[in-house]
Motif scaffolding. Sequence first.
Motif, short mmCIF file in Angstrom:
data_model
loop_
_atom_site.label_atom_id
_atom_site.label_comp_id
_atom_site.label_asym_id
_atom_site.label_seq_id
_atom_site.Cartn_x
_atom_site.Cartn_y
_atom_site.Cartn_z
N ILE A 191 0.81 -1.22 0.00
CA ILE A 191 0.00 0.00 0.00
C ILE A 191 0.84 1.28 0.00
O ILE A 191 0.58 2.20 -0.78
CB ILE A 191 -0.99 0.00 1.18
N PRO A 192 1.88 1.39 0.84
CA PRO A 192 2.68 2.63 0.81
C PRO A 192 3.45 2.82 -0.49
O PRO A 192 3.91 3.93 -0.77
CB PRO A 192 3.65 2.44 1.99
N ALA A 193 3.59 1.76 -1.28
CA ALA A 193 4.37 1.84 -2.51
C ALA A 193 3.51 2.11 -3.74
O ALA A 193 4.03 2.14 -4.86
CB ALA A 193 5.16 0.54 -2.71
N LEU A 194 2.20 2.29 -3.58
CA LEU A 194 1.32 2.52 -4.71
C LEU A 194 1.53 3.90 -5.31
O LEU A 194 1.57 4.91 -4.59
CB LEU A 194 -0.15 2.37 -4.28
N HIS A 195 1.67 3.95 -6.64
CA HIS A 195 1.83 5.22 -7.35
C HIS A 195 1.07 5.15 -8.66
O HIS A 195 1.45 4.42 -9.57
CB HIS A 195 3.31 5.52 -7.62
N PHE A 196 -0.04 5.89 -8.74
CA PHE A 196 -0.80 6.03 -9.98
C PHE A 196 -1.68 7.27 -9.85
O PHE A 196 -1.96 7.73 -8.73
CB PHE A 196 -1.66 4.78 -10.26
N PRO A 197 -2.12 7.84 -10.97
CA PRO A 197 -2.90 9.08 -10.92
C PRO A 197 -4.31 8.87 -10.39
O PRO A 197 -4.83 7.75 -10.36
CB PRO A 197 -2.94 9.52 -12.39
N GLY A 198 -4.94 9.97 -10.00
CA GLY A 198 -6.32 9.93 -9.54
C GLY A 198 -6.93 11.31 -9.60
O GLY A 198 -6.34 12.25 -10.14
N LEU A 199 -8.12 11.43 -9.05
CA LEU A 199 -8.86 12.69 -9.03
C LEU A 199 -8.58 13.43 -7.73
O LEU A 199 -8.70 12.86 -6.64
CB LEU A 199 -10.36 12.39 -9.15
N HIS A 200 -8.21 14.69 -7.83
CA HIS A 200 -7.96 15.49 -6.63
C HIS A 200 -9.26 15.67 -5.84
O HIS A 200 -10.33 15.89 -6.43
CB HIS A 200 -7.40 16.86 -7.02
N PRO A 201 -9.21 15.56 -4.52
CA PRO A 201 -10.43 15.73 -3.71
C PRO A 201 -11.15 17.05 -3.99
O PRO A 201 -12.39 17.09 -4.00
CB PRO A 201 -9.91 15.67 -2.28
N GLU A 202 -10.38 18.12 -4.21
CA GLU A 202 -11.01 19.40 -4.52
C GLU A 202 -11.83 19.31 -5.80
O GLU A 202 -12.94 19.86 -5.90
CB GLU A 202 -9.95 20.49 -4.64
N ALA A 203 -11.30 18.62 -6.80
CA ALA A 203 -12.01 18.45 -8.07
C ALA A 203 -13.24 17.56 -7.88
O ALA A 203 -14.29 17.79 -8.50
CB ALA A 203 -11.09 17.85 -9.13
N GLN A 227 -1.19 7.31 -3.58
CA GLN A 227 -0.66 7.66 -2.27
C GLN A 227 -1.73 8.16 -1.29
O GLN A 227 -1.42 8.53 -0.16
CB GLN A 227 0.42 8.73 -2.41
N SER A 228 -2.99 8.14 -1.71
CA SER A 228 -4.06 8.60 -0.82
C SER A 228 -4.21 7.68 0.38
O SER A 228 -4.13 6.45 0.26
CB SER A 228 -5.39 8.65 -1.58
N SER A 229 -4.46 8.27 1.53
CA SER A 229 -4.71 7.48 2.74
C SER A 229 -6.11 7.69 3.29
O SER A 229 -6.60 6.89 4.08
CB SER A 229 -3.68 7.82 3.82
N LEU A 230 -6.77 8.78 2.87
CA LEU A 230 -8.12 9.09 3.36
C LEU A 230 -9.20 8.88 2.30
O LEU A 230 -10.39 8.95 2.62
CB LEU A 230 -8.17 10.54 3.86
N PHE A 231 -8.80 8.67 1.04
CA PHE A 231 -9.75 8.40 -0.05
C PHE A 231 -10.84 9.48 -0.11
O PHE A 231 -12.04 9.19 -0.20
CB PHE A 231 -10.36 7.00 0.11
N GLU A 232 -10.38 10.73 -0.11
CA GLU A 232 -11.30 11.86 -0.04
C GLU A 232 -12.11 12.05 -1.32
O GLU A 232 -13.25 12.53 -1.27
CB GLU A 232 -10.52 13.13 0.27
N ALA A 233 -11.56 11.68 -2.48
CA ALA A 233 -12.33 11.78 -3.72
C ALA A 233 -13.50 10.80 -3.69
O ALA A 233 -14.63 11.13 -4.08
CB ALA A 233 -11.44 11.52 -4.93
N HIS A 234 -13.23 9.57 -3.22
CA HIS A 234 -14.30 8.61 -3.03
C HIS A 234 -15.40 9.20 -2.13
O HIS A 234 -16.59 9.14 -2.45
CB HIS A 234 -13.78 7.33 -2.36
N GLN A 235 -14.98 9.75 -1.01
CA GLN A 235 -15.95 10.25 -0.03
C GLN A 235 -16.82 11.37 -0.61
O GLN A 235 -18.04 11.39 -0.42
CB GLN A 235 -15.22 10.75 1.21
N ALA A 236 -16.19 12.29 -1.32
CA ALA A 236 -16.92 13.44 -1.87
C ALA A 236 -17.92 13.01 -2.94
O ALA A 236 -19.07 13.46 -2.96
CB ALA A 236 -15.94 14.45 -2.45
N LEU A 237 -17.49 12.13 -3.84
CA LEU A 237 -18.38 11.68 -4.91
C LEU A 237 -19.52 10.83 -4.37
O LEU A 237 -20.68 10.98 -4.76
CB LEU A 237 -17.58 10.89 -5.95
#
Length: 283
Positions: A191-203, A227-237
């Motif tokens: 998990i700490p080694a994951l690196h890939f793009p995603g959606l910014h929580p603000e977006a 590298q997300s640990s709180l999954f804020e984009a998931h939460q917002a959507l």
Amino acid sequence: MHEFNATPGMHQRMMKSLVITTAYALAFAACQSPGQQSTTEPGAWPQGTIVDLTHSFDGSTIYWPTEAGFILHEGGKGWQEAGYYYEANSFEAAEHGGTHLDAPVHFSEGQWSTDEVPLDRLMGPAVVVDVSAKALEFPDYQVSVQDFMDWEAANGTLPGGSIVIIRTGYFQLWPNRAEYLGTDLRGPEAIPALHFPGLHPEAARWLASERSIHAIGLDTPSIDYGQSSLFEAHQALFAANIPVFENVANLGNLPETGFDVIALPMKIGGGSGGPLRIVAIVR
């Protein structure tokens, strides 16, 4: 000429038959081979080329590092004494892996489960927002509000009720786990080694509050960056009941506008997601 008078009951049966015939015609139009043109009348799915946006499920399918992955158990296979061929298998798989749906309940208590997501949120007009030049250069890239504003400057405001597809270019790295996930490790230590793009929580919050989209998908393992640990984009959507499609395939074949998407997951009662068959119809 013999005169025919339909009774009310006969009329209802005739109308039912017409509805069923029309449904079959629409289904046929949506299931033609790529490049084959529809012959249905206006009002059916638009004529166009069908593009499969789904990765096959097999032993190479990429799942979250803490999941076992897809396992196909071969059952009976072969010619039977009665003279016919028979084959049947079973499979094991987590809800979240390969091309799949994230239902809102995945990160938002009380929101839609897999079987509760309305069908009109899973099919309809779609757009592609292409950030591949940035995402392939910087694996931890997060799609910003400015990326969507730039798209709108060229194409107009994101249409209400549309399905937004983010193209990071990562679909090209499938099924190389090390390149696609940023690591080939398995288990919690990956998990700490994951690196890939995603959606910014603000977006994500901007899309949920300022644009009335029906769903959003992308060609990476998660709507949140690696590298997300709180999954804020998931939460917002998901707080806004916006479903997500992850690990979407073949995005290089889609234009920015002018196509429709049909994204139908396995209908798992009370599920938080599920395997997804998603296609695009390019007009």
